[in-house]
Structures are given as C-alpha cells and as structure tokens.
Enzyme design. Structure first.
Site, short mmCIF file in Angstrom:
data_model
loop_
_atom_site.label_atom_id
_atom_site.label_comp_id
_atom_site.label_asym_id
_atom_site.label_seq_id
_atom_site.Cartn_x
_atom_site.Cartn_y
_atom_site.Cartn_z
N ASN A 43 34.93 -1.76 24.76
CA ASN A 43 35.45 -2.15 26.09
C ASN A 43 35.50 -0.94 27.03
OD1 ASN A 43 36.43 -5.11 26.29
ND2 ASN A 43 37.05 -4.46 24.24
N LEU A 98 52.44 1.54 20.55
CA LEU A 98 53.33 1.02 21.60
C LEU A 98 53.49 2.06 22.71
CD1 LEU A 98 55.19 -1.48 22.09
CD2 LEU A 98 57.06 -0.10 21.15
N ILE A 99 53.46 1.59 23.95
CA ILE A 99 53.60 2.52 25.08
C ILE A 99 55.09 2.84 25.27
CG2 ILE A 99 53.26 2.79 27.57
CD1 ILE A 99 50.64 2.73 26.02
N LEU A 110 46.31 1.19 20.04
CA LEU A 110 47.16 0.49 19.06
C LEU A 110 48.61 0.95 19.00
CD1 LEU A 110 44.57 0.05 16.17
CD2 LEU A 110 45.07 -1.43 18.14
N HIS A 117 44.01 -8.26 25.03
CA HIS A 117 44.36 -8.75 23.69
C HIS A 117 43.36 -9.84 23.29
CE1 HIS A 117 47.02 -9.40 20.30
NE2 HIS A 117 46.82 -10.69 20.47
N ASN A 166 46.55 -4.20 29.60
CA ASN A 166 46.05 -4.25 28.22
C ASN A 166 45.18 -5.48 28.05
OD1 ASN A 166 45.92 -3.63 25.38
ND2 ASN A 166 47.40 -5.26 25.02
N GLU A 181 35.45 -10.39 26.49
CA GLU A 181 36.12 -9.14 26.89
C GLU A 181 35.18 -8.28 27.73
OE1 GLU A 181 37.55 -7.26 23.28
OE2 GLU A 181 39.41 -8.40 23.40
C1 GAR Z 1 39.42 -5.42 21.37
O1 GAR Z 1 38.98 -6.64 20.86
C2 GAR Z 1 40.81 -5.56 21.95
O2 GAR Z 1 41.07 -6.82 22.48
C3 GAR Z 1 41.66 -5.32 20.72
O3 GAR Z 1 41.01 -4.28 20.04
C4 GAR Z 1 39.61 -4.41 20.23
C5 GAR Z 1 39.05 -3.05 20.57
O4 GAR Z 1 37.66 -3.08 20.55
N1 GAR Z 1 43.01 -5.00 21.08
C6 GAR Z 1 44.05 -5.42 20.37
O5 GAR Z 1 43.94 -6.09 19.36
C7 GAR Z 1 45.41 -5.01 20.95
N2 GAR Z 1 46.46 -5.74 20.32
P1 GAR Z 1 36.81 -1.91 21.22
O6 GAR Z 1 37.38 -0.58 20.68
O7 GAR Z 1 35.41 -2.14 20.74
O8 GAR Z 1 36.97 -2.02 22.70
#
Ligand code: GAR
Length: 193
Positions: A15, A88-89, A86, A105, A103, A175
């Site tokens: 992302n 907590l802020i 990952l 999710h 964020n 995403e």
């Molecule tokens: C993404 O799918 C995002 O939505 C998730 O981690 C992945 C990161 O992928 N976030 C969470 O689960 C937060 N609770 P990436 O490193 O390839 O962007």
C-alpha cells in the site's frame, strides 16, 4: 506548498508503494518520509527505490519519548498514513496530530477488528465466520485499535470456494485502488501546517 505525507508501515508495504507512486508527480502533495518499527520491513527497500528517506524506531523511542513527534513536526507533516503498521499509536502522537492520522484495515469494521487483528488473521476470521462479503475500511485513528471514524469502505462478495489467498487478493486489489485516492481526499480538507 505541497501537503506533506508520512507513511508508517511494518511489513511489505504494497500500500505504501501505491501511495508513493500516486503522489510521485502530484501537484498538491508528496510523501516525505516512511517510518517503521521493523528494520527488516520490505517497505524500507520500496522507500529507497523512490528516494524517500526512512526512519526506524524501537519501542522505547516510540512509547517513551517524543522523538517521533519532533521528527514529524520538523518535517511539517500534514497527514500520517498507516499502511500495515501494527503498533498501537500512543496518546501523545494522536494529540499532536488530531484528525491527521488515518489507517487501512482489511475488513468491514466494526467486524473483525481490534488488537491482534491484522493481515491473514483478519481474512481467517472472515472465512471462519462464513461471511458472504468482506472489504476494506479506511478510518481516522484514535487511541483504540480500529475504532476511529470511518472515512471509506468498499466491499466484495465472497464466492463459494474462495480461500484465504483469494479473499486476501480481492481485499488487496481494493486497498491499492482506493487508499491513494482517499488519502488525496482527506488531504484536501486539511489546512497546511
Ligand atoms: C494491508 O492489507 C492492511 O490492510 C493490513 O496490513 C496489510 C499490509 O499490507 N493492516 C492491518 O491489518 C491493520 N490492522 P502491505 O504491507 O502490503 O501494504
């Protein structure tokens, strides 16, 4: 002056990559730094490829000092974008950047969110619940995991036979398609620092 984005990520950073691409030649905004808690995170390589500086911090720096806040303020950051981050802020960071942290999710919050719910664990929970649809949620960040106000949701159907990899793939497509544009929309509402 262009609006200034900081990305926080803990892992691969696909992302983050899409956001860096989207704003590379953008008129009104730019990604100025990538921050991570994970020295091994592939997102660091991706930032390098875009010649965007990065900063690695540990638990002590993040939770016990104001160093990260000072860095972000010095860089005049307008928006903090969490992309697979990952931890907590902490309160002090939220207070320093009110309504300026968002964020993503990989599920339709409030379903399948909260502490420990990230990545594959979320998709597994979706499968186990027998949900007929899933999707993505982009939201403001408050002091609890996955609880701030929703900015955007988009969804997909779970077809019979879809396994974890397929659900993950469908979610990732959404995403990558939406996060950069939602960042752009949110930035439009923010006054420059
Ligand atoms: C993404 O799918 C995002 O939505 C998730 O981690 C992945 C990161 O992928 N976030 C969470 O689960 C937060 N609770 P990436 O490193 O390839 O962007």
């Amino acid at each position: 002056m262009k609006k200034r984005i900081a990305i926080f990520a803990s892992g691969s950073g696909s992302n983050a990559q899409k956001i860096m691409e989207y704003f590379k030649k953008h008129h009104d905004a730019e990604v100025v730094i990538v921050l991570t808690n994970n020295p091994e995170a592939y997102v660091l390589q991706r930032a390098d490829n875009f010649e965007i500086p990065s900063h690695i911090f540990d638990k002590h720096e993040f939770y016990k000092t104001d160093d990260v806040i000072r860095l972000l303020k010095n860089l005049q950051i307008d928006l903090i974008v969490l992309a697979g981050f990952l931890w907590l802020i902490p309160q002090n960071l939220i207070k320093a950047f009110p309504d300026k942290i968002i964020n993503i999710h990989p599920a339709l919050l409030p379903k399948h969110g909260g502490k420990g719910m990230y990545g594959d664990r979320v998709h597994k929970a979706v499968l186990e619940a027998g949900d007929e649809e899933s999707g993505i949620t982009i939201h403001y960040v408050n002091e609890n995991f996955d609880e701030g106000e929703t900015i955007h949701q988009s969804r997909f159907r779970i077809e019979e036979g879809d396994d974890l990899e397929m659900i993950k793939f469908k979610g990732q497509q959404l995403e990558h398609q939406h996060y950069p544009k939602v960042v752009e929309q949110v930035l439009k509402k923010i006054k420059s620092e």
